[in-house]
Design a protein around this motif. Structure first.
Motif, PDB file in Angstrom:
ATOM      1  N   VAL A 108      50.130  46.595  15.369  1.00 63.47           N
ATOM      2  CA  VAL A 108      50.752  46.326  15.967  1.00 63.47           C
ATOM      3  C   VAL A 108      49.806  46.023  17.368  1.00 63.47           C
ATOM      4  CG1 VAL A 108      51.934  46.475  18.904  1.00 63.47           C
ATOM      5  CG2 VAL A 108      53.011  46.921  16.670  1.00 63.47           C
ATOM      6  N   LEU A 109      49.091  44.873  17.867  1.00 61.91           N
ATOM      7  CA  LEU A 109      48.521  43.600  18.801  1.00 61.91           C
ATOM      8  C   LEU A 109      48.989  43.696  20.126  1.00 61.91           C
ATOM      9  CD1 LEU A 109      46.533  41.856  16.080  1.00 61.91           C
ATOM     10  CD2 LEU A 109      45.763  43.916  16.302  1.00 61.91           C
ATOM     11  N   VAL A 110      48.197  43.505  20.517  1.00 57.16           N
ATOM     12  CA  VAL A 110      48.409  43.154  22.160  1.00 57.16           C
ATOM     13  C   VAL A 110      47.445  42.251  22.851  1.00 57.16           C
ATOM     14  CG1 VAL A 110      49.092  43.842  24.987  1.00 57.16           C
ATOM     15  CG2 VAL A 110      49.494  45.989  23.273  1.00 57.16           C
ATOM     16  N   ASN A 111      48.067  41.147  23.329  1.00 59.30           N
ATOM     17  CA  ASN A 111      46.989  40.139  23.149  1.00 59.30           C
ATOM     18  C   ASN A 111      46.352  40.051  22.069  1.00 59.30           C
ATOM     19  OD1 ASN A 111      47.983  40.116  25.888  1.00 59.30           O
ATOM     20  ND2 ASN A 111      46.423  40.940  27.481  1.00 59.30           N
ATOM     21  N   GLY A 112      46.555  40.426  21.312  1.00 56.18           N
ATOM     22  CA  GLY A 112      45.460  40.240  19.716  1.00 56.18           C
ATOM     23  C   GLY A 112      44.767  41.003  19.877  1.00 56.18           C
ATOM     24  N   ARG A 113      45.019  42.054  20.414  1.00 57.23           N
ATOM     25  CA  ARG A 113      43.849  43.339  20.469  1.00 57.23           C
ATOM     26  C   ARG A 113      44.600  44.381  19.369  1.00 57.23           C
ATOM     27  NH1 ARG A 113      39.232  40.798  19.642  1.00 57.23           N
ATOM     28  NH2 ARG A 113      38.573  42.577  19.928  1.00 57.23           N
ATOM     29  N   PRO A 114      44.082  45.252  18.454  1.00 56.39           N
ATOM     30  CA  PRO A 114      44.655  46.373  18.260  1.00 56.39           C
ATOM     31  C   PRO A 114      43.834  47.631  19.375  1.00 56.39           C
ATOM     32  CG  PRO A 114      42.320  45.654  16.969  1.00 56.39           C
ATOM     33  CD  PRO A 114      42.632  44.760  18.000  1.00 56.39           C
ATOM     34  N   ASP A 115      43.082  47.474  20.230  1.00 56.97           N
ATOM     35  CA  ASP A 115      42.797  48.847  20.989  1.00 56.97           C
ATOM     36  C   ASP A 115      42.889  48.510  22.559  1.00 56.97           C
ATOM     37  OD1 ASP A 115      40.505  47.090  20.972  1.00 56.97           O
ATOM     38  OD2 ASP A 115      38.656  48.433  20.654  1.00 56.97           O
ATOM     39  N   PHE A 116      43.542  47.549  22.674  1.00 51.26           N
ATOM     40  CA  PHE A 116      43.685  46.972  24.336  1.00 51.26           C
ATOM     41  C   PHE A 116      43.944  48.571  24.569  1.00 51.26           C
ATOM     42  CE2 PHE A 116      46.332  45.302  27.707  1.00 51.26           C
ATOM     43  CZ  PHE A 116      45.328  44.099  28.244  1.00 51.26           C
ATOM     44  N   LYS A 117      43.002  48.374  26.307  1.00 53.41           N
ATOM     45  CA  LYS A 117      43.366  49.257  27.674  1.00 53.41           C
ATOM     46  C   LYS A 117      43.296  48.311  28.915  1.00 53.41           C
ATOM     47  CE  LYS A 117      41.158  52.981  24.521  1.00 53.41           C
ATOM     48  NZ  LYS A 117      41.052  54.024  24.439  1.00 53.41           N
ATOM     49  N   LEU A 118      43.500  48.794  29.493  1.00 53.27           N
ATOM     50  CA  LEU A 118      43.655  48.386  31.045  1.00 53.27           C
ATOM     51  C   LEU A 118      43.663  49.267  32.253  1.00 53.27           C
ATOM     52  CD1 LEU A 118      44.215  46.103  32.481  1.00 53.27           C
ATOM     53  CD2 LEU A 118      46.497  45.801  32.550  1.00 53.27           C
ATOM     54  N   ASP A 119      42.115  49.290  33.041  1.00 58.57           N
ATOM     55  CA  ASP A 119      41.862  50.442  33.936  1.00 58.57           C
ATOM     56  C   ASP A 119      43.075  50.029  34.953  1.00 58.57           C
ATOM     57  OD1 ASP A 119      40.690  52.170  32.631  1.00 58.57           O
ATOM     58  OD2 ASP A 119      38.898  50.678  32.347  1.00 58.57           O
ATOM     59  N   VAL A 120      43.761  50.573  35.997  1.00 62.12           N
ATOM     60  CA  VAL A 120      45.095  49.856  36.809  1.00 62.12           C
ATOM     61  C   VAL A 120      44.950  51.088  38.068  1.00 62.12           C
ATOM     62  CG1 VAL A 120      46.475  49.361  34.867  1.00 62.12           C
ATOM     63  CG2 VAL A 120      46.434  52.165  36.309  1.00 62.12           C
ATOM     64  N   ALA A 121      45.082  50.450  38.632  1.00 63.59           N
ATOM     65  CA  ALA A 121      45.591  51.195  40.075  1.00 63.59           C
ATOM     66  C   ALA A 121      46.350  52.050  40.364  1.00 63.59           C
ATOM     67  CB  ALA A 121      44.834  50.662  41.538  1.00 63.59           C
ATOM     68  N   SER A 122      46.517  53.041  41.322  1.00 59.10           N
ATOM     69  CA  SER A 122      47.572  53.324  41.777  1.00 59.10           C
ATOM     70  C   SER A 122      49.063  52.890  42.933  1.00 59.10           C
ATOM     71  CB  SER A 122      47.551  54.833  42.327  1.00 59.10           C
ATOM     72  OG  SER A 122      46.765  55.446  41.645  1.00 59.10           O
ATOM     73  N   ARG A 123      49.148  51.621  41.826  1.00 57.44           N
ATOM     74  CA  ARG A 123      50.003  50.749  42.715  1.00 57.44           C
ATOM     75  C   ARG A 123      51.800  50.047  41.868  1.00 57.44           C
ATOM     76  NH1 ARG A 123      48.432  45.250  45.039  1.00 57.44           N
ATOM     77  NH2 ARG A 123      50.635  45.052  43.969  1.00 57.44           N
ATOM     78  N   ALA A 124      52.083  49.350  42.291  1.00 57.27           N
ATOM     79  CA  ALA A 124      52.795  48.370  41.335  1.00 57.27           C
ATOM     80  C   ALA A 124      51.658  46.844  40.426  1.00 57.27           C
ATOM     81  CB  ALA A 124      54.038  47.955  42.379  1.00 57.27           C
ATOM     82  N   TYR A 125      52.115  47.003  39.844  1.00 54.79           N
ATOM     83  CA  TYR A 125      52.048  45.774  38.666  1.00 54.79           C
ATOM     84  C   TYR A 125      52.941  45.133  38.141  1.00 54.79           C
ATOM     85  CZ  TYR A 125      47.095  47.586  38.409  1.00 54.79           C
ATOM     86  OH  TYR A 125      45.906  48.036  38.844  1.00 54.79           O
ATOM     87  N   ARG A 126      52.699  43.848  38.002  1.00 54.41           N
ATOM     88  CA  ARG A 126      54.218  43.092  37.411  1.00 54.41           C
ATOM     89  C   ARG A 126      53.420  42.827  35.760  1.00 54.41           C
ATOM     90  NH1 ARG A 126      55.887  37.261  38.821  1.00 54.41           N
ATOM     91  NH2 ARG A 126      57.503  37.080  37.725  1.00 54.41           N
ATOM     92  N   PHE A 127      54.325  43.506  35.324  1.00 54.53           N
ATOM     93  CA  PHE A 127      53.864  42.428  33.072  1.00 54.53           C
ATOM     94  C   PHE A 127      54.275  41.861  32.892  1.00 54.53           C
ATOM     95  CE2 PHE A 127      52.309  47.730  33.725  1.00 54.53           C
ATOM     96  CZ  PHE A 127      51.040  46.987  33.860  1.00 54.53           C
ATOM     97  N   ARG A 128      54.690  40.884  32.087  1.00 54.88           N
ATOM     98  CA  ARG A 128      54.762  39.315  31.883  1.00 54.88           C
ATOM     99  C   ARG A 128      54.466  40.051  30.603  1.00 54.88           C
ATOM    100  NH1 ARG A 128      56.187  34.938  34.836  1.00 54.88           N
ATOM    101  NH2 ARG A 128      55.141  35.009  37.179  1.00 54.88           N
ATOM    102  N   ILE A 129      56.337  40.557  29.769  1.00 55.15           N
ATOM    103  CA  ILE A 129      55.924  40.870  28.368  1.00 55.15           C
ATOM    104  C   ILE A 129      55.847  39.549  27.396  1.00 55.15           C
ATOM    105  CG2 ILE A 129      56.520  42.352  26.590  1.00 55.15           C
ATOM    106  CD1 ILE A 129      56.318  44.421  28.894  1.00 55.15           C
ATOM    107  N   LEU A 130      55.717  39.743  26.019  1.00 53.43           N
ATOM    108  CA  LEU A 130      56.516  38.175  25.369  1.00 53.43           C
ATOM    109  C   LEU A 130      55.992  38.834  23.752  1.00 53.43           C
ATOM    110  CD1 LEU A 130      57.087  35.488  24.784  1.00 53.43           C
ATOM    111  CD2 LEU A 130      54.089  35.299  24.516  1.00 53.43           C
TER     112      LEU A 130
END
Length: 288
Positions: free
Chosen positions: A230-252
């Motif tokens: 499974v690839l996320v945004n074309g990457r096999p190792d997709f990672k994201l550093d996030v803050a302690s707050r609400a995010y909006r994910f647009r998932i396709l």
């Protein structure tokens, strides 16, 4: 059985079929009967004008040898600077961002070795801007789309709609996300900027040389292709550093056949606020 208008049911159906099969389109020369690619209209004044090129490329997906892909490359000719956002380390096409009411012109050029045409999955557009398989263009040709954005805010999907080649062309990289914004959405004050994250999910398989493998067989023919990675945004190792707050994910879901069930690994519930057709609505009609 004869009708009172003097036309049999068979005759009526044949006449109707002939009328439907005769679109008012220009045809290319040489007696091929193939519709000529649509060109720009002098009477259409676009707010956004861009080029979208289907071409071959190679990108590093797995460690080692680059992967040969087909991809969309965009070039903004007119319009807001945030209309196109490219991902240089991904094979995915540029993220498009439009606003309801904008008039859009897209010049699709085919630099692939076979026919292709692009469909705007979920957009309400005229027939000649929908990317029907009969509008497929040959290598070296350009097809011009012109339409006004009439959709509510949502996250849509653009991809090939080529007859008997949609699955393979999408699989080899021709895919991208398309965001539509509107005033209703802006009034909600949802997370935006760095806190709004598009995520494109796709499953792919690779051979020993890091090339995309599209294996055949009865299971694929009946149920579609399922990759083993499974690839996320074309990457096999997709990672994201996030803050302690609400995010909006647009998932396709940009996979050929796979359906995903998403959850946080600690069981924290996800809050779904909408789908590609727009926001969920409460019983009184207001956005939830």
């Amino acid at each position: 059985m004869q009708k009172k208008f003097g036309l049999s049911r068979r005759g009526f159906l044949m006449s109707a079929g002939a009328a439907i099969a005769a679109p008012t389109m220009a045809f290319s020369g040489g007696g091929s009967g193939r519709p000529a690619p649509r060109v720009a209209s002098a009477s259409f004044n676009p707010d956004v004008d861009l080029e979208l090129v289907c071409r071959r490329d190679q990108v590093p997906i797995l460690p080692g040898r680059p992967t040969q892909v087909w991809r969309y490359a965009g070039n903004l000719l007119k319009g807001p600077a945030n209309t196109l956002a490219s991902s240089p380390d991904s094979y995915l096409g540029p993220l498009m961002r439009f606003v309801k009411g904008q008039k859009v012109r897209i010049r699709l050029r085919n630099d692939l070795p076979e026919q292709t045409i692009t469909h705007w999955h979920g957009l309400h557009v005229p027939m000649d801007a929908d990317g029907h398989p009969t509008a497929a263009i040959e290598p070296g040709e350009t097809y011009v789309y012109e339409f006004e954005l009439r959709n509510r805010a949502g996250f849509n999907f653009y991809h090939p709609h080529t007859h008997e080649a949609t699955a393979t062309q999408v699989y080899h990289g021709l895919a991208g996300g398309l965001i539509v914004e509107d005033e209703e959405e802006r009034a909600l004050g949802l997370p935006s900027g760095e806190y709004e994250i598009p995520l494109v999910l796709q499953d792919r398989s690779f051979d020993d040389a890091n090339q995309l493998a599209y294996w055949g067989g009865m299971h694929r023919d009946m149920f579609g292709f399922y990759g083993d990675r499974v690839l996320v945004n074309g990457r096999p190792d997709f990672k994201l550093d996030v803050a302690s707050r609400a995010y909006r994910f647009r998932i396709l879901n940009g996979s050929n056949a796979r359906i995903y069930k998403l959850q946080w690994d600690d069981g924290t519930p996800l809050t779904v606020i909408g789908v590609d057709g727009g926001f969920w609505r409460s019983l009184n009609g207001a956005p939830m």
